[in-house]
Scaffold this motif. Structure first.
Motif, PDB file in Angstrom:
ATOM      1  N   ASP A   4       0.829  -1.208   0.000  1.00  0.00           N
ATOM      2  CA  ASP A   4       0.000   0.000   0.000  1.00  0.00           C
ATOM      3  C   ASP A   4       0.865   1.260   0.000  1.00  0.00           C
ATOM      4  O   ASP A   4       0.550   2.243  -0.687  1.00  0.00           O
ATOM      5  CB  ASP A   4      -0.913   0.002   1.221  1.00  0.00           C
ATOM      6  CG  ASP A   4      -1.944  -1.116   1.158  1.00  0.00           C
ATOM      7  OD1 ASP A   4      -2.220  -1.606   0.035  1.00  0.00           O
ATOM      8  OD2 ASP A   4      -2.477  -1.491   2.222  1.00  0.00           O
ATOM      9  N   THR A   7       2.284   1.745  -3.465  1.00  0.00           N
ATOM     10  CA  THR A   7       1.263   2.246  -4.394  1.00  0.00           C
ATOM     11  C   THR A   7       0.999   3.726  -4.157  1.00  0.00           C
ATOM     12  O   THR A   7       0.855   4.506  -5.117  1.00  0.00           O
ATOM     13  CB  THR A   7      -0.038   1.447  -4.203  1.00  0.00           C
ATOM     14  OG1 THR A   7       0.213   0.058  -4.426  1.00  0.00           O
ATOM     15  CG2 THR A   7      -1.102   1.928  -5.179  1.00  0.00           C
ATOM     16  N   GLU A   8       0.951   4.130  -2.896  1.00  0.00           N
ATOM     17  CA  GLU A   8       0.717   5.541  -2.588  1.00  0.00           C
ATOM     18  C   GLU A   8       1.867   6.414  -3.091  1.00  0.00           C
ATOM     19  O   GLU A   8       1.641   7.515  -3.607  1.00  0.00           O
ATOM     20  CB  GLU A   8       0.547   5.708  -1.075  1.00  0.00           C
ATOM     21  CG  GLU A   8       0.216   7.137  -0.665  1.00  0.00           C
ATOM     22  CD  GLU A   8       0.005   7.270   0.837  1.00  0.00           C
ATOM     23  OE1 GLU A   8      -0.175   8.414   1.301  1.00  0.00           O
ATOM     24  OE2 GLU A   8       0.029   6.227   1.537  1.00  0.00           O
ATOM     25  N   ILE A  10       3.796   5.754  -5.658  1.00  0.00           N
ATOM     26  CA  ILE A  10       3.696   5.814  -7.116  1.00  0.00           C
ATOM     27  C   ILE A  10       2.632   6.820  -7.550  1.00  0.00           C
ATOM     28  O   ILE A  10       2.844   7.620  -8.475  1.00  0.00           O
ATOM     29  CB  ILE A  10       3.395   4.415  -7.687  1.00  0.00           C
ATOM     30  CG1 ILE A  10       4.579   3.471  -7.448  1.00  0.00           C
ATOM     31  CG2 ILE A  10       3.082   4.488  -9.168  1.00  0.00           C
ATOM     32  CD1 ILE A  10       4.303   2.034  -7.825  1.00  0.00           C
ATOM     33  N   ILE A  11       1.479   6.783  -6.855  1.00  0.00           N
ATOM     34  CA  ILE A  11       0.395   7.710  -7.200  1.00  0.00           C
ATOM     35  C   ILE A  11       0.810   9.149  -6.933  1.00  0.00           C
ATOM     36  O   ILE A  11       0.568  10.054  -7.753  1.00  0.00           O
ATOM     37  CB  ILE A  11      -0.880   7.343  -6.428  1.00  0.00           C
ATOM     38  CG1 ILE A  11      -1.410   5.985  -6.874  1.00  0.00           C
ATOM     39  CG2 ILE A  11      -1.949   8.428  -6.608  1.00  0.00           C
ATOM     40  CD1 ILE A  11      -2.600   5.495  -6.081  1.00  0.00           C
ATOM     41  N   ASN A  12       1.448   9.383  -5.794  1.00  0.00           N
ATOM     42  CA  ASN A  12       1.883  10.745  -5.467  1.00  0.00           C
ATOM     43  C   ASN A  12       2.918  11.249  -6.463  1.00  0.00           C
ATOM     44  O   ASN A  12       2.883  12.429  -6.864  1.00  0.00           O
ATOM     45  CB  ASN A  12       2.461  10.771  -4.048  1.00  0.00           C
ATOM     46  CG  ASN A  12       1.388  10.575  -2.987  1.00  0.00           C
ATOM     47  OD1 ASN A  12       0.206  10.853  -3.211  1.00  0.00           O
ATOM     48  ND2 ASN A  12       1.796  10.084  -1.816  1.00  0.00           N
ATOM     49  N   ASP A  13       3.842  10.381  -6.875  1.00  0.00           N
ATOM     50  CA  ASP A  13       4.844  10.780  -7.866  1.00  0.00           C
ATOM     51  C   ASP A  13       4.190  11.102  -9.213  1.00  0.00           C
ATOM     52  O   ASP A  13       4.578  12.064  -9.889  1.00  0.00           O
ATOM     53  CB  ASP A  13       5.887   9.675  -8.041  1.00  0.00           C
ATOM     54  CG  ASP A  13       6.771   9.511  -6.813  1.00  0.00           C
ATOM     55  OD1 ASP A  13       6.820  10.458  -5.999  1.00  0.00           O
ATOM     56  OD2 ASP A  13       7.389   8.432  -6.667  1.00  0.00           O
ATOM     57  N   PHE A  14       3.181  10.310  -9.588  1.00  0.00           N
ATOM     58  CA  PHE A  14       2.490  10.562 -10.849  1.00  0.00           C
ATOM     59  C   PHE A  14       1.728  11.887 -10.809  1.00  0.00           C
ATOM     60  O   PHE A  14       1.764  12.672 -11.772  1.00  0.00           O
ATOM     61  CB  PHE A  14       1.532   9.411 -11.151  1.00  0.00           C
ATOM     62  CG  PHE A  14       0.708   9.616 -12.390  1.00  0.00           C
ATOM     63  CD1 PHE A  14       1.270   9.480 -13.652  1.00  0.00           C
ATOM     64  CD2 PHE A  14      -0.631   9.966 -12.291  1.00  0.00           C
ATOM     65  CE1 PHE A  14       0.505   9.687 -14.797  1.00  0.00           C
ATOM     66  CE2 PHE A  14      -1.399  10.170 -13.428  1.00  0.00           C
ATOM     67  CZ  PHE A  14      -0.823  10.029 -14.686  1.00  0.00           C
ATOM     68  N   VAL A  15       1.042  12.140  -9.694  1.00  0.00           N
ATOM     69  CA  VAL A  15       0.302  13.401  -9.554  1.00  0.00           C
ATOM     70  C   VAL A  15       1.258  14.592  -9.579  1.00  0.00           C
ATOM     71  O   VAL A  15       0.980  15.619 -10.220  1.00  0.00           O
ATOM     72  CB  VAL A  15      -0.524  13.380  -8.253  1.00  0.00           C
ATOM     73  CG1 VAL A  15      -1.120  14.759  -7.979  1.00  0.00           C
ATOM     74  CG2 VAL A  15      -1.625  12.335  -8.331  1.00  0.00           C
TER      75      VAL A  15
END
Length: 348
Positions: A4, A7-8, A10-15
């Motif tokens: 988890d 995944t968080e 990765i999402i934060n880096d993408f945003v």
């Protein structure tokens, strides 16, 4: 838990990666929509006479260029969000850069054409025109040369769009070409606005400041001042950003907004004049119906403060009478007292 957390991250880096491009898309979409609306209003309030003027065509060209900037910038930013591993071609990326840095020279040239209303080419000595327009023309040529060197220096050393985006930070921070361009833009606008407002004051000092003419002069002054102040604020902010912030995202947004706001400022000045032209043309059509009657009645002109028989446009050192009435009406207007005649001046 570790899955988890990964995944968080990765999402934060993408945003974080798409956040600047998302801001670019929002900026381009909002301002492009405003320009489309203003373009419709410009044509709606224009007359057949005003559409033949050079400034009207230059304004349409400026809107088209600004919309092209929005299209190219949205293509680059949208592809970076939707498909970050498959960027747009290098040509489209370079086009977005060109349409972001070069158009301010065009927009400032449109504002410079206001001086031709005070110094008509046909009535002004060539040496006077040379003294007035030599400095801004030299500055604009220098701006084009500096921008050409800057863009060529940025795009020639990289082979792909991805490498150009990676080179943004190093090419942006304290870029001497862009600092020189924005400094010359401040000097260019300051000269043009100062000369225009100073000559506007001189040419209108002999006109009686009464009725509608005083209001028109104040409107011209405020529009000219706004066309200088807002780009000046953005230019200073851009110079501060490029010399203190290594990330080009904030500076790019300021550069994009400066393009749109400059176009809107120039366009609002044209819309204001086109609106008065539209009202004048409608009044002339109404007077045509009055003149066709056996006993024409002349209504008061609430804009100029005199009778509606004729308008006098102050251009250069003289005055040109635009009259749609009969010869008897002209003779009657020449017999008017001096104060009432002065109220009939309309400055453009």
């Amino acid at each position: 838990m570790s899955s988890d957390a990964a995944t968080e991250i990765i999402i934060n880096d993408f945003v974080a990666a798409i956040h600047p491009n998302f801001n670019y898309v929002l900026t381009d979409t909002a301002f492009s929509a405003c320009l489309l609306t203003l373009l419709v209003v410009l044509f709606a309030f224009s007359t057949q006479e005003s559409r033949r003027r050079l400034v009207f065509r230059l304004n349409v060209l400026a809107i088209v260029v600004a919309l092209a900037l929005g299209i190219f910038s949205s293509l680059v930013s949208g592809r970076a969000i939707l498909d970050p591993f498959n960027q747009v071609s290098k040509g489209i990326y370079i086009a977005s850069v060109v349409f972001a840095v070069f158009p301010p020279v065009l927009y400032d040239s449109i504002l410079l054409t206001r001086l031709f209303a005070l110094y008509p080419v046909a009535n002004t000595p060539r040496i006077t025109l040379l003294k007035i327009f030599a400095f801004p023309l030299c500055v604009k040529c220098a701006r084009v040369i500096v921008l050409s060197f800057g863009v060529n220096n940025y795009v020639s050393s990289q082979l792909s769009t991805a490498s150009l985006e990676q080179e943004q930070s190093s090419a942006w921070f304290r870029n001497p070409y862009m600092v020189s361009e924005w400094t010359m833009q401040i000097a260019d606008n300051m000269y043009s606005v100062s000369i225009f407002l100073y000559n506007l004051h001189l040419r209108t000092s002999l006109i009686k400041r009464a009725g509608g003419i005083a209001q028109r002069i104040r409107q011209i002054f405020y529009i000219s001042l706004a066309n200088f102040v807002f780009p000046l604020i953005f230019n200073i902010a851009q110079i501060i950003c490029i010399t203190t912030d290594r990330s080009p995202s904030t500076g790019t947004e300021l550069l994009t907004m400066n393009n749109y706001i400059t176009v809107m400022g120039v366009l609002c000045a044209t819309l204001w004049f086109s609106g008065t032209e539209w009202v004048r043309s409608r009044n002339e059509q109404s007077r045509d119906h009055v003149f066709s009657s056996p006993k024409p009645q002349f209504a008061r002109d609430h804009v100029a403060g005199g009778r509606s028989g004729s308008d006098v446009v102050v251009i250069g050192r003289g005055a040109v009478t635009l009259d749609t009435t009969s010869s008897d009406t002209k003779a009657d207007s020449r017999r008017l007292p001096t104060p009432e005649k002065e109220d009939k001046y309309t400055l453009v």
